[in-house]
Design a protein around this motif. Structure first.
Motif, PDB file in Angstrom:
ATOM      1  N   GLU A 143      98.830 -60.837  40.867  1.00  0.00           N
ATOM      2  CA  GLU A 143      99.158 -62.189  41.310  1.00  0.00           C
ATOM      3  C   GLU A 143      98.358 -62.473  42.641  1.00  0.00           C
ATOM      4  OE1 GLU A 143     101.207 -65.538  42.634  1.00  0.00           O
ATOM      5  OE2 GLU A 143     101.211 -64.331  40.639  1.00  0.00           O
ATOM      6  N   ALA A 144      97.889 -61.429  43.190  1.00  0.00           N
ATOM      7  CA  ALA A 144      97.009 -61.735  44.449  1.00  0.00           C
ATOM      8  C   ALA A 144      95.572 -62.353  44.006  1.00  0.00           C
ATOM      9  CB  ALA A 144      96.857 -60.244  45.201  1.00  0.00           C
ATOM     10  N   VAL A 145      95.051 -61.764  42.770  1.00  0.00           N
ATOM     11  CA  VAL A 145      93.942 -62.413  42.242  1.00  0.00           C
ATOM     12  C   VAL A 145      94.328 -63.689  41.776  1.00  0.00           C
ATOM     13  CG1 VAL A 145      92.233 -62.071  40.292  1.00  0.00           C
ATOM     14  CG2 VAL A 145      92.978 -59.850  41.602  1.00  0.00           C
ATOM     15  N   LYS A 146      95.492 -64.186  41.235  1.00  0.00           N
ATOM     16  CA  LYS A 146      95.600 -65.304  40.785  1.00  0.00           C
ATOM     17  C   LYS A 146      95.650 -66.460  41.928  1.00  0.00           C
ATOM     18  CE  LYS A 146      98.423 -64.237  36.601  1.00  0.00           C
ATOM     19  NZ  LYS A 146      99.520 -64.068  35.927  1.00  0.00           N
ATOM     20  N   GLN A 147      96.388 -65.922  43.189  1.00  0.00           N
ATOM     21  CA  GLN A 147      96.275 -66.848  43.891  1.00  0.00           C
ATOM     22  C   GLN A 147      94.860 -67.324  44.565  1.00  0.00           C
ATOM     23  OE1 GLN A 147      98.166 -65.055  47.702  1.00  0.00           O
ATOM     24  NE2 GLN A 147     100.192 -64.914  46.692  1.00  0.00           N
ATOM     25  N   LEU A 148      93.935 -66.106  44.644  1.00  0.00           N
ATOM     26  CA  LEU A 148      92.471 -66.601  44.927  1.00  0.00           C
ATOM     27  C   LEU A 148      91.707 -67.387  43.887  1.00  0.00           C
ATOM     28  CD1 LEU A 148      91.409 -62.882  46.197  1.00  0.00           C
ATOM     29  CD2 LEU A 148      92.073 -64.752  47.757  1.00  0.00           C
ATOM     30  N   CYS A 149      92.159 -67.180  42.856  1.00  0.00           N
ATOM     31  CA  CYS A 149      91.529 -67.882  41.677  1.00  0.00           C
ATOM     32  C   CYS A 149      92.113 -69.397  41.867  1.00  0.00           C
ATOM     33  CB  CYS A 149      91.741 -67.557  40.386  1.00  0.00           C
ATOM     34  SG  CYS A 149      91.055 -65.844  39.979  1.00  0.00           S
ATOM     35  N   ARG A 150      93.163 -69.687  42.078  1.00  0.00           N
ATOM     36  CA  ARG A 150      93.848 -71.006  42.185  1.00  0.00           C
ATOM     37  C   ARG A 150      93.218 -71.766  43.415  1.00  0.00           C
ATOM     38  NH1 ARG A 150      99.106 -68.594  40.752  1.00  0.00           N
ATOM     39  NH2 ARG A 150      99.555 -68.272  42.813  1.00  0.00           N
ATOM     40  N   GLU A 151      93.002 -71.032  44.455  1.00  0.00           N
ATOM     41  CA  GLU A 151      92.494 -71.743  45.716  1.00  0.00           C
ATOM     42  C   GLU A 151      91.067 -72.117  45.346  1.00  0.00           C
ATOM     43  OE1 GLU A 151      92.893 -68.815  48.806  1.00  0.00           O
ATOM     44  OE2 GLU A 151      95.128 -68.891  48.615  1.00  0.00           O
ATOM     45  N   GLY A 152      90.207 -71.490  44.561  1.00  0.00           N
ATOM     46  CA  GLY A 152      89.040 -71.979  44.137  1.00  0.00           C
ATOM     47  C   GLY A 152      87.888 -71.016  44.791  1.00  0.00           C
ATOM     48  N   PRO A 153      86.650 -71.045  44.308  1.00  0.00           N
ATOM     49  CA  PRO A 153      85.595 -70.294  44.575  1.00  0.00           C
ATOM     50  C   PRO A 153      85.133 -70.622  46.043  1.00  0.00           C
ATOM     51  CG  PRO A 153      84.849 -71.787  43.036  1.00  0.00           C
ATOM     52  CD  PRO A 153      86.212 -71.625  43.080  1.00  0.00           C
ATOM     53  N   GLN A 154      85.483 -71.884  46.438  1.00  0.00           N
ATOM     54  CA  GLN A 154      84.919 -72.302  48.017  1.00  0.00           C
ATOM     55  C   GLN A 154      85.611 -71.370  49.013  1.00  0.00           C
ATOM     56  OE1 GLN A 154      86.625 -74.056  45.544  1.00  0.00           O
ATOM     57  NE2 GLN A 154      88.078 -75.722  46.673  1.00  0.00           N
ATOM     58  N   TYR A 155      86.911 -70.959  48.566  1.00  0.00           N
ATOM     59  CA  TYR A 155      87.765 -70.155  49.662  1.00  0.00           C
ATOM     60  C   TYR A 155      87.479 -68.772  49.393  1.00  0.00           C
ATOM     61  CZ  TYR A 155      89.810 -74.595  50.931  1.00  0.00           C
ATOM     62  OH  TYR A 155      90.127 -75.857  51.256  1.00  0.00           O
ATOM     63  N   PHE A 156      86.758 -68.258  48.417  1.00  0.00           N
ATOM     64  CA  PHE A 156      86.884 -66.741  48.201  1.00  0.00           C
ATOM     65  C   PHE A 156      86.345 -66.085  49.174  1.00  0.00           C
ATOM     66  CE2 PHE A 156      85.299 -62.869  46.306  1.00  0.00           C
ATOM     67  CZ  PHE A 156      86.352 -62.313  45.635  1.00  0.00           C
ATOM     68  N   PHE A 157      85.324 -66.497  50.103  1.00  0.00           N
ATOM     69  CA  PHE A 157      84.511 -65.789  50.860  1.00  0.00           C
ATOM     70  C   PHE A 157      84.914 -66.283  52.388  1.00  0.00           C
ATOM     71  CE2 PHE A 157      81.910 -64.453  47.559  1.00  0.00           C
ATOM     72  CZ  PHE A 157      81.720 -63.116  47.896  1.00  0.00           C
ATOM     73  N   ARG A 158      86.202 -67.157  52.415  1.00  0.00           N
ATOM     74  CA  ARG A 158      86.642 -67.595  53.525  1.00  0.00           C
ATOM     75  C   ARG A 158      87.169 -66.521  54.251  1.00  0.00           C
ATOM     76  NH1 ARG A 158      90.004 -71.522  56.245  1.00  0.00           N
ATOM     77  NH2 ARG A 158      91.988 -70.608  56.959  1.00  0.00           N
TER      78      ARG A 158
END
Length: 306
Positions: A64-79
């Motif tokens: 679920e944590a990984v899904k949250q990050l995927c839903r937010e998109g790559p632009q937020y991954f390194f936020r």
């Protein structure tokens, strides 16, 4: 093999006894080596860190944590990477540099006892907590997905903290959750430095490749330390992600809230603990191995020049 006869801890003790005139140079080098090793390990392990943080905040499974990050998109991954990158680099600088200075102050000629290593590690952890708690606070707010709209950048968070006034900005803003951070960092540093050299020296005598003892020592220390201190890690993450001075809960209220929201079950407190252990193992394994490699190269270069 030369590494077997002169493991890293023994080399440092030998240099301290034999080269008192170069002591200041070695102290400066200890700060630099700590900075480089922590910088490199942080870049390599940031993806694991972000997944773990989401588990600590939302009490969800890894998937679920990984899904949250995927839903937010790559632009937020390194936020949020810049605060930990800065804080971990400074952490390595303070941790290894302060430890070396304090250790040589307590035992200038060596050998360094377990008590000396424990005390030096404890003091270096205190220095680390005082200096870096504000950076960790900003980092935890940035990584909380629930606050992306309200606080889109570091500047917006700093403006919020500064609006609390001087004392409020320190106690409720930058140093929110300081006491559990202090306990976590001081105990963690003391445990790491107390057992790093004994484990590494013991493995070095087994004829293993020169990089294996440092890597294994870091992995073992990181795993055990994180497992013991994990409840404090969860408490800090939850306290430091909280914003709003009007309803800021106390330390005890925050601890009770974490306990209640985890169903008053210890295994739910440790949800995400498996990834934390993996992250800590990889981080401290890499940090220790990189630090040991750079330390040996620096020492070899100095011997070649001499």
């Amino acid at each position: 093999m030369e590494e077997q006869n002169h493991p890293p801890g023994k080399e440092l003790q030998h240099r301290t006894r034999a080269e008192p005139s170069g002591k200041n140079t070695w102290h400066t080098q200890a700060y630099a080596l700590g900075a480089v090793s922590n910088f490199a390990s942080t870049v390599l392990t940031f993806p694991i860190y972000k997944v773990v943080f989401r588990q600590q905040i939302h009490a969800v499974a890894v998937s679920e944590a990984v899904k949250q990050l995927c839903r937010e998109g790559p632009q937020y991954f390194f936020r949020g990477i810049y605060p930990p990158l800065l804080s971990k680099t400074l952490q390595g600088t303070l941790l290894f540099g302060t430890y070396d200075r304090v250790l040589c102050f307590l035992s200038p000629l060596g050998p360094h006892s377990l008590g000396h290593r424990w005390a030096a590690g404890l003091i270096s952890g205190v220095a680390e907590a005082v200096a870096l708690s504000p950076l960790e606070r900003v980092q935890n707010v940035l990584q909380d997905g629930r606050k992306q709209a309200r606080f889109p950048s570091t500047v917006s968070i700093l403006k919020e903290f500064n609006s609390y006034g001087l004392w409020g900005g320190l106690s409720l803003g930058y140093y929110r959750g300081f006491w559990p951070v202090l306990v976590r960092n001081s105990l963690g540093s003391a445990l790491y430095f107390s057992f790093k050299d004994p484990i590494q020296d013991g493995l070095a005598k087994q004829g293993l490749p020169h990089w294996v003892p440092a890597l294994v020592s870091g992995v073992v220390n990181g795993s055990i330390t994180c497992l013991v201190l994990y409840p404090l890690i969860v408490l800090v993450a939850n306290m430091q992600s909280h914003i709003g001075w009007q309803s800021m809960p106390s330390l005890w209220a925050s601890a009770r809230d974490v306990w209640d929201t985890r169903g008053r079950k210890l295994f739910l407190i440790y949800r995400g603990g498996s990834l934390v252990i993996v992250r800590s193992s990889v981080t401290w394994g890499l940090t220790t191995a990189i630090h040991d490699f750079l330390q040996k190269r620096s020492h070899s270069r100095k011997e070649w020049k001499d």
